[in-house]
Write an enzyme that holds these catalytic residues in place. Sequence first.
Site: not given
Lengths: 1127, 334
Positions: A899, A748-750, A931
């Site tokens: 993130g 999740e974009d971390a 994206r």
Amino acid sequence: MDFQSKFQNSDGQIEPVKPLHDKGLLLPAFLQLKGLVRQHIDNYDYFVDVGIKKILQTNNKILSNADTGFYLKYLDIRVGTPDIEETYSSTRDSTPQECRLRDLTYSAPITVDLQYTRGKQVVIRKDHPLGRIPIMLKSSKCVLRDKTHEELAKVKECMYDPGGYFVVKGVEKVILIQEQISMNRMIVDENRKGSMECAVTSSTHERKSRTSVWLHYRKVYLKHNSLTEDIPVVIILKGMGLSSDQEIIQMVGSSEEIIANMLPSIQEAQEKQMFTRDQCLEYLGQRSKLYKIYLTGWTARSRVDEGKELLREMILTHIPAANLNFKRKAVYLAMMVRRLLSAKKDQYDDKDYYGNKRVELAGDLLGLLFEDLFKTFNYDVKKSVDREIGKKGEQFDVLSIMNPSIITNGTIYAISTGNWNLKRFRMNRSGVTQVLSRLSYISALGIMTRINSLFEKTRKVSGPRALHPSQWGMLCPSDTPEGESCGLIKNLALMTHITTSCEESSLEAFLYNMGVEDVLHLSGAEFSYPFVYTVFLNGQLLGVTRDYRRLVRVLRLTRRSGFLEHFINVFVIEKQKSVFISSDGGRLCRPYIVVEKGCPLVTNEHLISLREEKMSFQDFVQLGLIEYLDVNEEDDSTIALTVDKLTTLTTHMEIEPFTILGICAGLIPFPHHNQSPRNTYQCAMGKQSMGVIAYNYLNRIDTLMYTLVYPQAPLVKTHTLDIINFDKLPAGQNATVAVMSYSGYDIEDAVILNQASVDRGFARCTVYKKFQTAIKRYPNRTLDIINGPHLNEFDKPIYLHQILDVDGIAMPGEKISNRQVLVNKLIPEQITGPPVGNLTSISHKESPLSYKGQTEDMYVDKVLITSSNEDAMIIKTLLRKTRIPEVGDKFSSRHGQKGVCGLIVNQENLPFSESGICPDIVMNPHGFPSRMTVGKLLELLCGKAGVLRGEFAYGTAFIDCKINKVCSQLVEHGFNYHGKDMVTSGTTGEPLEAYIFMGPVYYQKLKHMVIDKMHARSRGPRSLMTRQPTEGRSREGGLRLGEMERDCLIGYGASMLVIERLMISSDSYRVEVCNTCGLFAYSNWCHFCQSSSTISSVNIPYACKLLFQELISMNIVPRLKLVKDTQ
Amino acid sequence: MASLSDIKSKIILSETKVDTKNVHAETGKTFEQYLKDIRVDIKYKTDEEIQFDLIGVDASIANAYRRIMLAEVPIMAIEKVYMMNNTSVMPDDVLAHRMGLIPIKADPRLFNFPAYNEKNQLIVDSNSVLEFELSIKCSHNKAASVGATLPEEKYKNSNVYTRHMKWVPIGDQAQLLGEVKTCQDDILIMKLRPGQEIKMKLHCVKGVGKDHAKFSPVATATYRLLPSIKLLEPITGELARKLQSCFAEGVIGLKTVNNIDVAFVLDARKDTATREVCRHKELKDLVELSRISDHFIFTVESIGVLPAIDIVKESIKILMEKCDYFIGEIAKQT
């Protein structure tokens, strides 16, 4: 080389045009000339230099009803230079920085020259103070104007500060650009009832009103606020002096179609028995509303006169009716009717067309505000004069009753609250001003280019929010917020200029000389002639021309050769057979290179002299090589984007295509490769990124300031970035990014950070917080005092006072924890009442300024003790904390890819490349496919090539970066063509199966950090009334178990948990209940039954007990029936 | 005769991925054989940098050395900063952080790890702590020429360098250690302007890189596998020149046979895994790029505290200690 000779030199042959290599130089030259926030400053300058004098001229006389001999006449008005009143009579020049620190207003006195009568004498007084007005930074009155960098540094100002804002009570305030529909222009649209209407909002200095003509059952009516009912337009026309139906038809238009459409209207007038002008005027007079109150000196008049007055004063006010000659108005009205009748359904004017919009800036808004305050001021003076002048005693002097605080306080109030409530102009706006956001340099610049639209946010229509094609080049297509105000708040593009109004009368004379025939000399039939075009100047009907092409050409050539103002624009609407000329303020325009016969007039020689500083941008404009086009004229021109797109039809050429973007979007490298919303996200995020906010940041004491400890200029730059000096005040760092999955803490974009990079200072930031208190003096002569620290029994300061110096104020350099005291202030017990004689005898109560920061200890950075305007002392303490990035802090690249940090990994565990390079950031590749931020990939490649070659790369919008070449450069330096390195796992030591896309990307640290958000509570404060836990992090509140969560528990059947959560852990309260009467009992005694026999004790929520008591107080008896629990 | 690279297990670099299928754990070798095959070749050595080949070990062994060098070889670094005065523009915490990152030239092997008392304060003694002092004040340079614009000329001490740090020996350190200083004397710590002053006491302690990067003795310690390039077919003429251009200089050589240029692998070691051949259809299938899975080319760059070779030696010692510890633990268990 002037324009004329150039024109003659060309022989009509089109030669291949040489590319203009340094065309881009024009842009910095333009911005150098005007500055980044030129629109605000120009507009404000216009107001203080010209506008304010015009306002004075229209309100320059005060007469008295009590004494007809009295008069007061304003002769001149001036705005001085900013100063501070030191004592009652002496002033001292002030600087913006001093005002910021001392919570003062950066303002200058307004002085007037006036002539008035004192008794029998006529007195002339020069330089009488009228009040004070806040001064815009870097405006013509500001001390910072035209200062060199060194001089700016001397007054503690940042050389890259854009100016264009105000300092009011120590707060930096910006008056946002306001967008509205253009005044004095006809617009055909559908009205609320669904029928067609042609409306004009007239705006003059005196009043604003809306006149519309609309179709009702094929008949044309006129609608106006000051009319009790809609009036058939024929009656109005007749009232305006058109005597016959034939004349009316002739004026409206003599085509078959229009005659047919006019017939029902004429018939109606016939049916209403309206034949003569007087009949019509009387009809009008009967239907006029009580508009009399607006007019001064009103006396009873006949209906006919009233009708005339109505036509003169209220209807189409922007068209003058000198000597009660309504010809112009009649022609204009006829034109409106013609437009209404000839417009087909679905051919309405586009309200969202940007040519129909005007923007208002600080100067305009301050002008309105000043005019209103000035009128109030004059009204006040008049009232006082009426009251005082007859009185006996001293010689009456009007100067003694002029109260400068009306204007001073009025402007300060308006700017500091943002409420523009001007009754005279029926203006009721709030949120006009905003605090200048100093979160980063970009956010400060971003706010200066913001345009606020007056459209309601709640209405669900897409039109005003959509990006309209006419906004091309004027407004940034990317920079708009998400959510409710999406598309309503816009930002100016880089080269947009906003016009200030130019003198109309000379232009008018010029047009008449150019062969425009005045309306007054026309019969009306001319409008229908095929080659006759109507000429409008700023929405006013001027006359007709028989050769409109010549008129337009001559106008443009005259403008180019510098004989007319450069910001006068002309355009033709063929369908309406009209030529429109505008010279009004608030139009958006931008410069273009003029093209003649397929050849740009700007040549490489010109650009060379520009580079050698032999020419300035102004010279280009003066020579007619470059001209400004507004939205309307732009629509009328053929503009080539690049040299190779030039044709014989081309009239203009873009200076640089990337200038269609604004400041925030201009920072994005390769925005033309990104999915559009990503650029929008970055525009919002760039404003939250930390960096250096200004060169003078160490001298500032802001409520909250974030700075990056080691900011870096981005490796991949853009031209916009260079122009706005982002590389001098950067907000981010170049991180080596490996695009790969690592550890699962990157979902999740971390992002994963490298511990060694963090240790060495990556993304380290400093937070500054201000805590402030004032030492006041009260009406009873008492004042606040500061005591030294309280000592415990060992003569050591108590814990809360541990960091206090002997003077009771915190010592710089000390570490401060939650609730510790910064200033040990005490205030008098009593602050009202009669003056206290013996000041030593009064008692004080503690009112310390203490630090509130549950999650973080800080250090005292500095303390400022100073005085503000009143005799209150202010003590500002600045606290500082350097924050090391941690798990949960938010990061983002410049491509809308945000993130949080998911994990910080030791360097030895991270993968390393062939050359031993370890990533600073590991980013999950899942961030890319959905994206579609191809720009980020390109940034990485160009950054990698740039870093290997030791130079900055450029990723300016719409410029071909030749990615093949960049990739070949990678190969030359021993890296893979695609930027994908062979890496070895840091944990196993074996090569990773996949090649890893790795290279530098500019990363921003955003202001959202976990330490500001983390929150937990076991026990803690409760709210006073309900005894339930407080709400919110700032109040150390509980975490709410809401209705939906409760529903889940009930559905699951966890009844005990519900009781525990909602009562026991919240506001459980033991009450005694009388079983007989069901009411509350106290101390084992029921006051209702006068008995103690049947009292039970139960636990209920305190809120429930409260409810019962409230019900009882309302004479409603809630009775509790208790039943024994039978298990 | 098959070349060495054919016998050893190879990692194939294909166009899209690193193929490790051919790598097998070596079986059937006795411990003695294994030991016999291990070879270390030092290719290049200075105090700052060392490059050596480690041949015949498993990746885990090579990686262990790399990891230890990065994170577990101890050195001395500034840990405690006592700020007496700081009127500069740099906040105390930032300045302290910067001081920590300065490499201190002191042999860590002569020191113990620091001890802390019950109040968590550093116990200062000559066996574990080094003390420095930095006390400097900027002033106007009266001797400067009138038109001087450079701060360095206009002011005295406008730039604070590591050479301004003064070592304060504790106890008999002066006799025992000789001279202790920073590794470089021209690291710019900060800039001052007239009237600004810093005065601080600095305590260095021994620490390891896994606690903080300032304790890491290396700028980087890394290895790569020895490249091996095999030309599957003879490549001649234009194609040969193209092949040559696909690699770094000196990887592919050309020799003229019968007036035709024929490509041959001159020095595969110089290849940097650009995999440029894979982008050329005509060459892609003629060349096999690979890595020898047990031939590690180590590069260790020291930050100057210890000579690069000592870092390697220390890492070997630490690994041995760890092994001893483990052997002991296992022995205890059984």
